[in-house]
Design a protein around this motif. Structure first.
Motif, PDB file in Angstrom:
ATOM      1  N   UNK A  83       0.485  -1.172  -0.302  1.00 42.85           N
ATOM      2  CA  UNK A  83      -0.592  -0.181   0.005  1.00 42.85           C
ATOM      3  C   UNK A  83       0.513   1.335   0.081  1.00 42.85           C
ATOM      4  N   UNK A  84       2.272   1.274   0.170  1.00 43.27           N
ATOM      5  CA  UNK A  84       3.056   1.968  -0.295  1.00 43.27           C
ATOM      6  C   UNK A  84       3.225   3.063  -1.153  1.00 43.27           C
ATOM      7  N   UNK A  85       2.943   1.978  -2.699  1.00 42.00           N
ATOM      8  CA  UNK A  85       3.296   2.408  -3.179  1.00 42.00           C
ATOM      9  C   UNK A  85       2.385   3.716  -3.629  1.00 42.00           C
ATOM     10  N   UNK A  86       2.682   4.846  -4.546  1.00 41.40           N
ATOM     11  CA  UNK A  86       2.324   6.436  -4.800  1.00 41.40           C
ATOM     12  C   UNK A  86       1.432   5.529  -5.909  1.00 41.40           C
ATOM     13  N   UNK A  87       1.320   4.719  -6.676  1.00 46.18           N
ATOM     14  CA  UNK A  87       0.444   5.157  -7.847  1.00 46.18           C
ATOM     15  C   UNK A  87       0.560   6.064  -8.570  1.00 46.18           C
ATOM     16  N   UNK A  88       1.007   7.322  -9.013  1.00 45.35           N
ATOM     17  CA  UNK A  88       0.723   8.325  -9.541  1.00 45.35           C
ATOM     18  C   UNK A  88       0.564   7.716 -11.704  1.00 45.35           C
ATOM     19  N   UNK A  89       0.117   8.632 -12.151  1.00 47.07           N
ATOM     20  CA  UNK A  89      -0.769   8.033 -13.402  1.00 47.07           C
ATOM     21  C   UNK A  89      -1.906   7.986 -13.183  1.00 47.07           C
ATOM     22  N   UNK A  90      -2.274   7.140 -14.302  1.00 47.68           N
ATOM     23  CA  UNK A  90      -0.814   7.066 -15.573  1.00 47.68           C
ATOM     24  C   UNK A  90      -0.494   8.524 -16.229  1.00 47.68           C
ATOM     25  N   UNK A  91      -0.060   8.269 -16.680  1.00 46.33           N
ATOM     26  CA  UNK A  91       0.668   9.841 -17.348  1.00 46.33           C
ATOM     27  C   UNK A  91       0.812   9.918 -19.034  1.00 46.33           C
ATOM     28  N   UNK A  92       0.563   8.611 -19.441  1.00 49.48           N
ATOM     29  CA  UNK A  92       0.619   8.324 -20.685  1.00 49.48           C
ATOM     30  C   UNK A  92       1.855   8.114 -21.958  1.00 49.48           C
ATOM     31  N   UNK A  93       3.292   7.835 -20.592  1.00 44.97           N
ATOM     32  CA  UNK A  93       4.051   7.192 -20.967  1.00 44.97           C
ATOM     33  C   UNK A  93       4.416   6.245 -19.950  1.00 44.97           C
ATOM     34  N   UNK A  94       4.015   4.960 -20.627  1.00 44.43           N
ATOM     35  CA  UNK A  94       4.454   3.524 -19.877  1.00 44.43           C
ATOM     36  C   UNK A  94       6.151   3.598 -19.406  1.00 44.43           C
ATOM     37  N   UNK A  95       7.018   3.812 -19.841  1.00 42.91           N
ATOM     38  CA  UNK A  95       8.239   3.590 -19.676  1.00 42.91           C
ATOM     39  C   UNK A  95       8.396   4.658 -18.089  1.00 42.91           C
ATOM     40  N   UNK A  96       8.144   5.911 -18.339  1.00 42.27           N
ATOM     41  CA  UNK A  96       8.440   6.938 -17.283  1.00 42.27           C
ATOM     42  C   UNK A  96       6.965   6.198 -16.669  1.00 42.27           C
ATOM     43  N   UNK A  97       5.849   5.849 -16.182  1.00 40.37           N
ATOM     44  CA  UNK A  97       5.010   5.250 -15.193  1.00 40.37           C
ATOM     45  C   UNK A  97       5.655   4.433 -14.176  1.00 40.37           C
ATOM     46  N   UNK A  98       6.322   2.839 -15.233  1.00 41.35           N
ATOM     47  CA  UNK A  98       7.150   1.912 -15.127  1.00 41.35           C
ATOM     48  C   UNK A  98       8.321   2.393 -14.535  1.00 41.35           C
ATOM     49  N   UNK A  99       9.238   3.108 -14.553  1.00 40.30           N
ATOM     50  CA  UNK A  99       9.890   3.829 -13.851  1.00 40.30           C
ATOM     51  C   UNK A  99       9.937   3.980 -12.507  1.00 40.30           C
ATOM     52  N   UNK A 100       8.942   4.754 -12.511  1.00 39.93           N
ATOM     53  CA  UNK A 100       8.084   5.395 -11.486  1.00 39.93           C
ATOM     54  C   UNK A 100       7.934   4.205 -10.076  1.00 39.93           C
ATOM     55  N   UNK A 101       7.481   3.097 -10.729  1.00 32.18           N
ATOM     56  CA  UNK A 101       6.611   2.406  -9.917  1.00 32.18           C
ATOM     57  C   UNK A 101       8.142   1.065  -9.738  1.00 32.18           C
TER      58      UNK A 101
END
Length: 236
Positions: A83-101
């Protein structure tokens, strides 16, 4: 020992409170939080029903009214820190989103290193775990890959982060256990390595390791490794 259950059951489908009687003194969340505190402080091997009961100030056997098996407690713990994941997005940039994850995962594992010992696909059905997977699949929605391959991508990212953090934690633990400084240790090892390279038996390693080679930056290595993992799922 509570004996073997009559049939398999999922802790998430089990009511927190069964039967009649007075309101329980604690909740399943209280039990989980206590177990996480113990694991954070002393490691997963320190987590036992007896220790959790002592943390809460109740009888050991009463805990089985909240959590029937230790394996269930582990599943609750893993889901709690998920539950500590921020889970922001999705931004439309899957690479950026998975990097954030991945960066979130790295932070979580550093705060709760015991999770590496417990993490299995069997613990992927808790509420936080399901939200995490749904978030990742949403971030990957525009990626032209079958759903199963996307799940493999998520699992590969998680596995890569766990491997990196496990190595970081092992190195840190080793450094703490040394009776001398890390610099002294490395100086001795570098001298030994130089003596081995000087034999001429390792020409390829010598070509790479001799000369002024700056120590790798951990953040840069993490980013490069993650980029390679993500690139491996993109079609040419």
């Amino acid at each position: 020992m509570t004996g073997r259950a009559a049939r398999p059951e999922v802790i998430w489908a089990r009511p927190e409170r069964t039967g009649r009687g007075p309101k329980p003194a604690y909740s399943r969340d209280d039990v989980t939080d206590a177990a996480v505190r113990i694991a954070d402080a002393d490691g997963i091997d320190a987590v036992s029903m007896r220790r959790v009961a002592a943390e809460l100030g109740c009888g050991t056997m009463s805990l089985y009214n909240y959590v029937p098996r230790k394996e269930d407690l582990y599943e609750l713990m893993v889901d709690r820190v998920s539950g500590e994941y921020a889970l922001d997005g999705p931004s439309g940039d899957w690479r950026a989103d998975m990097t954030a994850v991945a960066r979130d995962a790295r932070g979580i594992l550093r705060r709760h290193p015991w999770v590496i010992r417990l993490m299995t696909t069997g613990y992927a059905f808790g509420p936080h775990a399901l939200r995490f997977l749904e978030h990742c699949m949403t971030c990957l929605d525009g990626l032209d890959l079958p759903g199963g391959t996307k799940m493999e991508l998520i699992a590969t990212v998680n596995g890569t982060v766990m491997t990196i953090v496990a190595n970081e934690l092992a190195l840190a633990e080793r450094a703490r256990s040394l009776p001398w400084s890390e610099e002294e240790e490395q100086a001795v090892r570098q001298a030994y390595l130089a003596s081995r390279l000087a034999t001429g038996d390792y020409p390829h390693l010598t070509a790479v390791l001799t000369g002024a080679v700056p120590p790798p930056d951990a953040e840069e290595v993490f980013t490069r490794t993650l980029d390679r993992v993500l690139n491996s799922f993109v079609k040419d």
